[in-house]
Scaffold this active site. Structure first.
Site, PDB file in Angstrom:
ATOM      1  N   ARG A 148     -14.393  15.747 -33.149  1.00 59.38           N
ATOM      2  CA  ARG A 148     -13.666  16.806 -32.437  1.00 59.38           C
ATOM      3  C   ARG A 148     -14.102  18.117 -33.075  1.00 59.38           C
ATOM      4  O   ARG A 148     -13.443  18.671 -33.946  1.00 59.38           O
ATOM      5  CB  ARG A 148     -12.144  16.644 -32.569  1.00 59.38           C
ATOM      6  CG  ARG A 148     -11.591  15.423 -31.866  1.00 59.38           C
ATOM      7  CD  ARG A 148     -11.262  15.591 -30.394  1.00 59.38           C
ATOM      8  NE  ARG A 148     -12.333  15.398 -29.468  1.00 59.38           N
ATOM      9  CZ  ARG A 148     -12.168  14.978 -28.200  1.00 59.38           C
ATOM     10  NH1 ARG A 148     -10.982  14.632 -27.765  1.00 59.38           N
ATOM     11  NH2 ARG A 148     -13.171  14.895 -27.368  1.00 59.38           N
ATOM     12  N   PHE A 176     -19.716  15.222 -25.278  1.00 57.66           N
ATOM     13  CA  PHE A 176     -19.362  14.346 -26.399  1.00 57.66           C
ATOM     14  C   PHE A 176     -19.268  12.883 -25.985  1.00 57.66           C
ATOM     15  O   PHE A 176     -19.491  11.989 -26.790  1.00 57.66           O
ATOM     16  CB  PHE A 176     -18.042  14.784 -27.041  1.00 57.66           C
ATOM     17  CG  PHE A 176     -16.880  14.827 -26.091  1.00 57.66           C
ATOM     18  CD1 PHE A 176     -16.662  15.919 -25.286  1.00 57.66           C
ATOM     19  CD2 PHE A 176     -16.022  13.744 -25.984  1.00 57.66           C
ATOM     20  CE1 PHE A 176     -15.603  15.938 -24.385  1.00 57.66           C
ATOM     21  CE2 PHE A 176     -14.954  13.755 -25.105  1.00 57.66           C
ATOM     22  CZ  PHE A 176     -14.753  14.861 -24.300  1.00 57.66           C
ATOM     23  N   PHE A 209      -8.101  21.769 -24.121  1.00 58.48           N
ATOM     24  CA  PHE A 209      -8.414  20.345 -24.197  1.00 58.48           C
ATOM     25  C   PHE A 209      -9.593  20.110 -23.261  1.00 58.48           C
ATOM     26  O   PHE A 209      -9.712  20.745 -22.210  1.00 58.48           O
ATOM     27  CB  PHE A 209      -7.228  19.434 -23.852  1.00 58.48           C
ATOM     28  CG  PHE A 209      -7.633  17.997 -24.016  1.00 58.48           C
ATOM     29  CD1 PHE A 209      -7.853  17.487 -25.281  1.00 58.48           C
ATOM     30  CD2 PHE A 209      -7.890  17.190 -22.925  1.00 58.48           C
ATOM     31  CE1 PHE A 209      -8.331  16.178 -25.453  1.00 58.48           C
ATOM     32  CE2 PHE A 209      -8.359  15.881 -23.091  1.00 58.48           C
ATOM     33  CZ  PHE A 209      -8.570  15.379 -24.356  1.00 58.48           C
ATOM     34  N   THR A 210     -10.455  19.182 -23.645  1.00 60.77           N
ATOM     35  CA  THR A 210     -11.751  19.002 -22.971  1.00 60.77           C
ATOM     36  C   THR A 210     -11.626  18.849 -21.453  1.00 60.77           C
ATOM     37  O   THR A 210     -12.199  19.636 -20.693  1.00 60.77           O
ATOM     38  CB  THR A 210     -12.480  17.790 -23.566  1.00 60.77           C
ATOM     39  OG1 THR A 210     -11.609  16.657 -23.512  1.00 60.77           O
ATOM     40  CG2 THR A 210     -12.877  18.032 -25.015  1.00 60.77           C
ATOM     41  N   ASP A 224       1.344  20.415 -20.523  1.00 61.19           N
ATOM     42  CA  ASP A 224       0.618  19.154 -20.669  1.00 61.19           C
ATOM     43  C   ASP A 224       1.519  18.304 -21.550  1.00 61.19           C
ATOM     44  O   ASP A 224       1.556  18.467 -22.775  1.00 61.19           O
ATOM     45  CB  ASP A 224      -0.757  19.358 -21.297  1.00 61.19           C
ATOM     46  CG  ASP A 224      -1.506  18.029 -21.431  1.00 61.19           C
ATOM     47  OD1 ASP A 224      -0.831  16.978 -21.541  1.00 61.19           O
ATOM     48  OD2 ASP A 224      -2.754  18.030 -21.427  1.00 61.19           O
ATOM     49  N   LYS A 236      -0.919   7.700 -23.223  1.00 60.57           N
ATOM     50  CA  LYS A 236      -0.523   8.016 -24.605  1.00 60.57           C
ATOM     51  C   LYS A 236       0.968   7.678 -24.780  1.00 60.57           C
ATOM     52  O   LYS A 236       1.335   6.519 -24.884  1.00 60.57           O
ATOM     53  CB  LYS A 236      -0.808   9.497 -24.904  1.00 60.57           C
ATOM     54  CG  LYS A 236      -2.279   9.818 -25.135  1.00 60.57           C
ATOM     55  CD  LYS A 236      -3.069   9.963 -23.890  1.00 60.57           C
ATOM     56  CE  LYS A 236      -4.409  10.603 -24.097  1.00 60.57           C
ATOM     57  NZ  LYS A 236      -5.214  10.605 -22.858  1.00 60.57           N
ATOM     58  N   TYR A 254       0.835  -1.199   0.000  1.00 63.37           N
ATOM     59  CA  TYR A 254       0.000   0.000   0.000  1.00 63.37           C
ATOM     60  C   TYR A 254       0.875   1.257   0.000  1.00 63.37           C
ATOM     61  O   TYR A 254       0.580   2.235  -0.693  1.00 63.37           O
ATOM     62  CB  TYR A 254      -0.937   0.013   1.221  1.00 63.37           C
ATOM     63  CG  TYR A 254      -1.916   1.165   1.156  1.00 63.37           C
ATOM     64  CD1 TYR A 254      -3.148   1.008   0.522  1.00 63.37           C
ATOM     65  CD2 TYR A 254      -1.604   2.400   1.698  1.00 63.37           C
ATOM     66  CE1 TYR A 254      -4.042   2.052   0.420  1.00 63.37           C
ATOM     67  CE2 TYR A 254      -2.494   3.462   1.608  1.00 63.37           C
ATOM     68  CZ  TYR A 254      -3.717   3.283   0.965  1.00 63.37           C
ATOM     69  OH  TYR A 254      -4.587   4.327   0.862  1.00 63.37           O
TER      70      TYR A 254
HETATM   71  O1  PLI Z   1      -7.726  10.669 -20.466  1.00 64.14           O
HETATM   72  P1  PLI Z   1      -6.826  11.115 -19.346  1.00 64.14           P
HETATM   73  O2  PLI Z   1      -7.564  11.542 -18.132  1.00 64.14           O
HETATM   74  O3  PLI Z   1      -5.753  10.124 -19.047  1.00 64.14           O
HETATM   75  O4  PLI Z   1      -6.017  12.387 -19.893  1.00 64.14           O
HETATM   76  C1  PLI Z   1      -6.641  13.584 -20.183  1.00 64.14           C
HETATM   77  C2  PLI Z   1      -5.881  14.289 -21.278  1.00 64.14           C
HETATM   78  C3  PLI Z   1      -5.124  15.355 -20.968  1.00 64.14           C
HETATM   79  N1  PLI Z   1      -4.430  16.033 -21.931  1.00 64.14           N
HETATM   80  C4  PLI Z   1      -4.474  15.666 -23.227  1.00 64.14           C
HETATM   81  C5  PLI Z   1      -3.705  16.454 -24.225  1.00 64.14           C
HETATM   82  C6  PLI Z   1      -5.233  14.583 -23.613  1.00 64.14           C
HETATM   83  O5  PLI Z   1      -5.257  14.237 -24.881  1.00 64.14           O
HETATM   84  C7  PLI Z   1      -5.978  13.854 -22.621  1.00 64.14           C
HETATM   85  C8  PLI Z   1      -6.822  12.787 -22.956  1.00 64.14           C
HETATM   86  N2  PLI Z   1      -7.082  12.498 -24.227  1.00 64.14           N
HETATM   87  C9  PLI Z   1      -7.917  11.604 -24.696  1.00 64.14           C
HETATM   88  C10 PLI Z   1      -8.755  10.742 -23.838  1.00 64.14           C
HETATM   89  C11 PLI Z   1      -8.029  11.501 -26.128  1.00 64.14           C
HETATM   90  O6  PLI Z   1      -8.756  10.635 -26.622  1.00 64.14           O
HETATM   91  O7  PLI Z   1      -7.357  12.293 -26.815  1.00 64.14           O
END
Ligand code: PLI
Length: 490
Positions: free
Chosen positions: A391, A458, A133-134, A224, A267, A81
């Site tokens: 998008r 979305f 970004f969303t 970011d 990513k 933990y």
């Molecule tokens: O999906 P998360 O919570 O791991 O990350 C959010 C996020 C933050 N910054 C950027 C630039 C992103 O592209 C992002 C998430 N992107 C998604 C889910 C996408 O499909 O692009």
């Protein structure tokens, strides 16, 4: 077609620097099955069941294939933990590759955005950034702030060939600072690459200049860095003076101009889950750990299992290999060049993590209030089982102050490529489907909302085609004029 990343046609092709050891079967569906599936999903590709999808280009987020080395690391998970060895290893790796001293692990990127926003933003603040970004903007707004776009104008023009469309317009940035005052700017939110602009990179010169402008006025800069490794690849191949610099060194130099970063590990880090906030300021990091234990988990796991942290550390090491990046972004270019050759309008230059089809030019008979990008994504699924994502105006959402739709200048369908997952043949099938649809584009119907969620609409919104039950009409659809009310463009 010669896979040469947009350079001369005569060069020899390259191939991926890995081979396939395990496969996951995918289902082929019939067109009637897909017609039913998309109707059941309210014409929103997010609501499709993955079992009904043939080639899944919804996102590159968490959809990566891990290497044998990462899977081996999963067996070394220290699931204590507190004080997991894998956390130590992850923190060291982040310091080595990104350069920041303190790591706060989070369940994914938005967890890091939440913590950073809560700690730095006060009601009424403005947060300038190179395009929204969303989830980032959502957390900024929930903390009482408002996002202000300071990206260069070229980023909003899908036809502009600017090599660094992610750049910040320094005049726009300074005028936001002048308008609201330094005291009301908690930080500059710098994205590398810029997702909503089409995976477009920011140059090292611009990172340096924008950071200097902010630091001279005591404004912190947070990156970011979700796709910063892919951004480093573009700096290496496009920016003068970096041809001979390693991706590792470019990444570290990019981060060195900033005070910290939020990262979705799903990513660039080549894993399926996880994220982190990394900071240089010890006091801010300490406060972030306090928030982490409330919202994410103890500050040495933050919502990740020990094995996830091990896989992420190994993924970061693999992510900076030039040959991997060349193949990854080369695959995006391979798909994009086929579409360009057929005259399909896409965002140029081709970006890092996907092809962004310009739905405005693809479907000129639809107005933006008929959600052309949403409609095109649904039609593509029906045509071939390829799943892309809207998008555009649906993703842009409503202004929280006025309740009006934010009319986005970009209206795009993103075909996002998971890392190390699909083959060249999958790209061919995708390109053929998009090209076939382009030839019968005037048969694609517009959409209207049947359900609209309050936040991040979305993800869960539902729609109905205008003038019929199916997204593809038997005959050409006639155009209708726009009625959608809007506020400032985003
Ligand atoms: O999906 P998360 O919570 O791991 O990350 C959010 C996020 C933050 N910054 C950027 C630039 C992103 O592209 C992002 C998430 N992107 C998604 C889910 C996408 O499909 O692009």
């Amino acid at each position: 077609m010669n896979r040469n990343n947009g350079k001369t046609r005569n060069r020899r092709s390259w191939a991926e620097p890995y081979k396939i050891k395990m496969v996951e079967p995918i289902k082929m569906t019939t067109r009637p099955q897909r017609e039913k599936a998309i109707a059941d999903a309210g014409f929103n590709t997010f609501l499709l069941s993955s079992k009904d999808v043939y080639i899944d280009l919804l996102t590159d987020s968490g959809t990566n294939a891990m290497s044998d080395n990462q899977w081996a690391g999963m067996l070394l998970g220290d699931e204590a933990y507190a004080g997991s060895r894998n956390f130590d290893r992850l923190q060291k790796t982040i310091t080595e590759y990104y350069g920041y001293e303190h790591t706060i692990p989070t369940h994914q990127g938005r967890g890091a955005e939440h913590i950073l926003s809560m700690l730095t933003i006060r009601k009424g603040d403005s947060i300038p950034g190179n395009m929204y970004f969303t989830t980032t903007r959502m957390h900024q707004e929930l903390a009482g702030g408002q996002f202000v776009d300071v990206i260069i104008d070229e980023a909003h023009d899908p036809t502009s060939l600017h090599p660094f469309k992610g750049n910040i317009d320094l005049d726009k940035l300074q005028s936001v600072i002048d308008d609201v005052g330094v005291a009301h700017i908690p930080y500059l939110c710098m994205h590398a690459t810029v997702n909503m602009a089409g995976g477009q990179p920011i140059s090292m010169a611009n990172i340096r200049a924008a950071s200097k402008l902010c630091h001279n006025q005591d404004i912190p800069v947070f990156l970011d860095a979700t796709r910063a490794v892919e951004n480093a690849y573009f700096i290496k191949i496009r920016e003068e003076g970096f041809e001979n610099t390693s991706i590792e060194d470019i990444l570290k130099a990019m981060c060195s101009h900033t005070d910290g970063c939020t990262v979705s590990g799903k990513k660039d880090c080549l894993v399926n889950i996880g994220g982190f906030l990394a900071l240089n300021d010890a006091e801010l990091a300490d406060r972030a750990r306090n928030e982490c234990v409330i919202y994410e988990g103890l500050h040495t796991y933050g919502g990740m299992a020990g094995r996830d942290m091990e896989a992420m550390a190994r993924g970061i090491e693999e992510s900076v290999e030039f040959n991997y990046l060349h193949a990854r972004i080369g695959q995006v270019v391979y798909l994009g060049e086929q579409l360009l050759e057929a005259g399909v309008p896409i965002v140029e230059p081709i970006g890092g993590h996907g092809i962004f089809v310009d739905a405005r030019r693809f479907l000129p008979h639809l107005t933006q209030d008929q959600f052309p990008a949403q409609a095109l994504a649904a039609a593509l699924y029906v045509d071939s089982g390829v799943r892309g994502m809207e998008r555009g105006v649906v993703s842009a959402g409503r202004d929280p102050n006025t309740g009006q739709n934010r009319k986005s200048r970009l209206e795009l369908v993103r075909l996002t490529l998971p890392r190390r997952v699909y083959t060249q043949a999958h790209m061919d099938v995708t390109a053929e489907s998009v090209i076939d649809l382009f030839e019968k584009r005037d048969h694609i119907r517009g959409l209207t909302f049947s359900y609209e969620p309050d936040h991040l609409r979305f993800f869960r919104a539902r729609f109905h085609p205008i003038g019929g039950d199916s997204i593809l009409a038997d005959a050409p659809v006639t155009s209708v004029s726009s009625t959608m009310s809007d506020t400032a463009s985003v």
